[in-house]
Motif scaffolding. Structure first.
Motif, PDB file in Angstrom:
ATOM      1  N   ILE A 295       0.847  -1.203   0.000  1.00 31.32           N
ATOM      2  CA  ILE A 295       0.000   0.000   0.000  1.00 31.32           C
ATOM      3  C   ILE A 295       0.883   1.253   0.000  1.00 31.32           C
ATOM      4  CG2 ILE A 295      -1.731   1.296   1.327  1.00 31.32           C
ATOM      5  CD1 ILE A 295      -2.637  -1.520   2.442  1.00 31.32           C
ATOM      6  N   TYR A 296       1.897   1.229   0.836  1.00 31.01           N
ATOM      7  CA  TYR A 296       2.782   2.403   0.967  1.00 31.01           C
ATOM      8  C   TYR A 296       3.456   2.740  -0.371  1.00 31.01           C
ATOM      9  CZ  TYR A 296       6.327   5.522   2.874  1.00 31.01           C
ATOM     10  OH  TYR A 296       7.128   6.607   3.134  1.00 31.01           O
TER      11      TYR A 296
ATOM     12  N   GLN B 113       1.452  12.614   0.023  1.00 33.12           N
ATOM     13  CA  GLN B 113       0.454  11.898   0.823  1.00 33.12           C
ATOM     14  C   GLN B 113       1.152  11.121   1.941  1.00 33.12           C
ATOM     15  OE1 GLN B 113      -1.312   9.538  -2.294  1.00 33.12           O
ATOM     16  NE2 GLN B 113      -2.771  11.134  -2.864  1.00 33.12           N
ATOM     17  N   ARG B 114       0.332  10.734   2.935  1.00 38.59           N
ATOM     18  CA  ARG B 114       0.878   9.949   4.045  1.00 38.59           C
ATOM     19  C   ARG B 114      -0.026   8.759   4.339  1.00 38.59           C
ATOM     20  NH1 ARG B 114       1.701  13.883   9.099  1.00 38.59           N
ATOM     21  NH2 ARG B 114      -0.562  13.773   9.053  1.00 38.59           N
ATOM     22  N   LEU B 115       0.585   7.732   4.890  1.00 39.56           N
ATOM     23  CA  LEU B 115      -0.187   6.591   5.406  1.00 39.56           C
ATOM     24  C   LEU B 115      -0.142   6.727   6.918  1.00 39.56           C
ATOM     25  CD1 LEU B 115       0.393   2.855   4.367  1.00 39.56           C
ATOM     26  CD2 LEU B 115       0.170   3.539   6.759  1.00 39.56           C
ATOM     27  N   VAL B 116      -1.308   6.761   7.571  1.00 35.83           N
ATOM     28  CA  VAL B 116      -1.300   6.805   9.039  1.00 35.83           C
ATOM     29  C   VAL B 116      -1.984   5.550   9.583  1.00 35.83           C
ATOM     30  CG1 VAL B 116      -1.042   9.300   9.379  1.00 35.83           C
ATOM     31  CG2 VAL B 116      -3.304   8.370   9.116  1.00 35.83           C
TER      32      VAL B 116
ATOM     33  N   VAL C   5       5.153   1.292  10.896  1.00 30.45           N
ATOM     34  CA  VAL C   5       5.322   2.454  10.008  1.00 30.45           C
ATOM     35  C   VAL C   5       6.793   2.833   9.841  1.00 30.45           C
ATOM     36  CG1 VAL C   5       2.981   3.359  10.395  1.00 30.45           C
ATOM     37  CG2 VAL C   5       4.877   4.271  11.761  1.00 30.45           C
ATOM     38  N   ALA C   6       7.595   2.583  10.877  1.00 28.23           N
ATOM     39  CA  ALA C   6       9.020   2.903  10.764  1.00 28.23           C
ATOM     40  C   ALA C   6       9.662   2.076   9.655  1.00 28.23           C
ATOM     41  CB  ALA C   6       9.727   2.652  12.099  1.00 28.23           C
TER      42      ALA C   6
ATOM     43  N   ARG D 188       6.918   8.787   5.054  1.00 29.78           N
ATOM     44  CA  ARG D 188       5.526   9.224   4.901  1.00 29.78           C
ATOM     45  C   ARG D 188       4.538   8.268   5.542  1.00 29.78           C
ATOM     46  NH1 ARG D 188       5.079   8.959  -0.439  1.00 29.78           N
ATOM     47  NH2 ARG D 188       7.242   8.257  -0.579  1.00 29.78           N
ATOM     48  N   ALA D 189       5.022   7.437   6.426  1.00 26.17           N
ATOM     49  CA  ALA D 189       4.135   6.549   7.186  1.00 26.17           C
ATOM     50  C   ALA D 189       4.214   6.968   8.649  1.00 26.17           C
ATOM     51  CB  ALA D 189       4.561   5.101   7.022  1.00 26.17           C
ATOM     52  N   MET D 190       3.067   7.186   9.257  1.00 21.82           N
ATOM     53  CA  MET D 190       3.016   7.753  10.603  1.00 21.82           C
ATOM     54  C   MET D 190       2.007   7.007  11.470  1.00 21.82           C
ATOM     55  SD  MET D 190       4.959  10.533  10.077  1.00 21.82           S
ATOM     56  CE  MET D 190       4.606  11.954  11.094  1.00 21.82           C
TER      57      MET D 190
END
Ligand code: PSV
Ligand code: MN
Ligand code: MN
Length: 381
Positions: free
Chosen positions: A159-160, A167-170, A195-196, A201-203
């Motif tokens: 997905i990432y 954009q970001r993935l949260v 997310v790390a 951009r993953a938070m």
């Protein structure tokens, strides 16, 4: 007061629909039947508070043919479309998991749903894809909890890879429910680890209602800000479980402490990328006033947290003055900022009392009369 400028509290589209418990969902006259009607209601909240220029969508609940047209519709009402929330918790296929499922076909179905959400974001101009998973197990031994983490990592990576530059993935965590023995993203540590591994951009998304009683949430805030991984908040309040009640209603002091750590850690203001969102359901209270009260509560506690004398606090901390330091925090918490906030609103052409202004506007009676026929939206459709 100047630091209150620019505060944005995003509203969830589902807060305007009917919701309830597994015992009963009470209907309310005037409840929206479409996403356009939800957006119109959200616009009322922004109109009287000036605090909520964004609405979050939930896909497929808010699915439409033409998202660019929806973006324009919102724009005409003075709103932008915000976070897109995915939904992998309502299909039979997901009974034993979605992004963690053993069957690659089910996993792919869940991944494809997130690709669809990213397509929506590209049209709505949304920046955040928020993932909350119902994945988990009910009984020890039911699943291979480690294998599920590995599959989750793999699905999230796919997905990432589609997430755009802006954009970001949260990834949101929740310690229980609907799964009761283990959930696959139960805590901030798991969300952080996942997310790390993805990238910058993953938070992490912190929902204030998703912790065990007594959890020191402000500590988690401090830690995630320190690690540069606090992406967003889902604000609400809880007495017992995931109650989704009005933020600041159950424990205003906790909200104050959280916002103090946000401010102290650089998570507030024009240079911060932390998104403030509500994630609430109004079961028995009126929905639009419920949202108005919520954003005002966040603003009020932000104002109190901003008023902490940080220089004096640091001096007290460094001097080992335990009670003096605590007293500085409590002075700010107990300071009544409501008169100042009313003046702040008036100076911006907003009503001094937004709750009263909405009640006097006649909007509620109008939608109750206009919105007859069709199916009222619920927490869901
Ligand atoms: C379920 O717990 C939940 O309330 C999560 O907090 C999500 O953010 C929300 O639903 C919408 O999917
Ligand atoms: Mn949430
Ligand atoms: Mn929740």
């Amino acid at each position: 007061m100047a630091q209150l400028e620019g505060q944005v509290i995003e509203l969830p589209s589902w807060a305007f629909g009917n919701s309830g418990t597994r015992f009963k969902v009470f209907g309310t006259p005037g409840t929206p039947r479409t996403i356009q009607e939800k957006i119109s209601d959200a616009a009322q909240v922004h109109q009287v508070t000036g605090l909520s220029p964004k609405v979050a969508l939930h896909i497929p609940w808010d699915k439409v043919e033409d998202y660019s047209a929806l973006r324009e519709f919102a724009g005409d009402k003075g709103l932008a479309l915000g976070t897109v929330n995915s939904n992998t918790f309502q299909d039979d296929a997901y009974k034993f998991g979605s992004l963690t499922h053993l069957d690659p076909k089910v996993r792919q179905m869940a991944i494809d749903h997130h690709f669809e959400c990213i397509d929506v974001m590209n049209q709505t101009g949304s920046e955040d894809l928020k993932i909350w998973l119902a994945d988990g197990t009910n009984y020890p031994g039911q699943g291979d909890i480690r294998g599920r983490q590995d599959r989750l990592a793999d699905s999230l990576a796919k997905i990432y890879a589609r997430i755009g530059e802006n954009q970001r993935l949260v990834l949101e965590y929740k310690f229980f429910e609907p799964a009761f023995y283990h959930t696959d993203v139960p805590d901030w540590g798991t969300s952080y680890a996942q997310v790390a591994a993805l990238g910058d951009r993953a938070m992490v998304c912190l929902d204030t209602g998703h912790h065990a009683p007594g959890t020191n949430i402000e500590f988690i805030v401090a830690q995630l800000l320190r690690l540069g991984k606090l992406g967003s908040f889902d604000f609400n309040s809880r007495f017992y479980a995931d109650d989704d009640l009005i933020v600041g209603a159950a424990d205003p002091f906790q909200l104050f402490r959280i916002l103090y750590e946000v401010i102290r850690g650089g998570g507030y203001g024009p240079d911060s990328t932390v998104a403030f969102m509500l994630d609430q359901c109004h079961n028995v209270e009126e929905k639009i006033p419920g949202q108005i009260r919520s954003v005002l509560n966040v603003q009020e506690m932000t104002a109190r947290a901003l008023s902490v004398d940080r220089t004096a606090l640091t001096a007290a901390q460094e001097a080992g003055d335990v009670l003096g330091a605590n007293g500085i925090m409590m002075d700010a918490f107990y300071s009544d900022v409501r008169t100042d906030l009313a003046a702040w609103r008036e100076s911006r052409g907003l009503p001094a009392d937004p709750m009263k202004a909405f009640a006097a506007s006649g909007y509620q009676a109008k939608i109750a009369a206009d919105r007859v026929g069709g199916t009222q939206a619920g927490w869901g459709a």
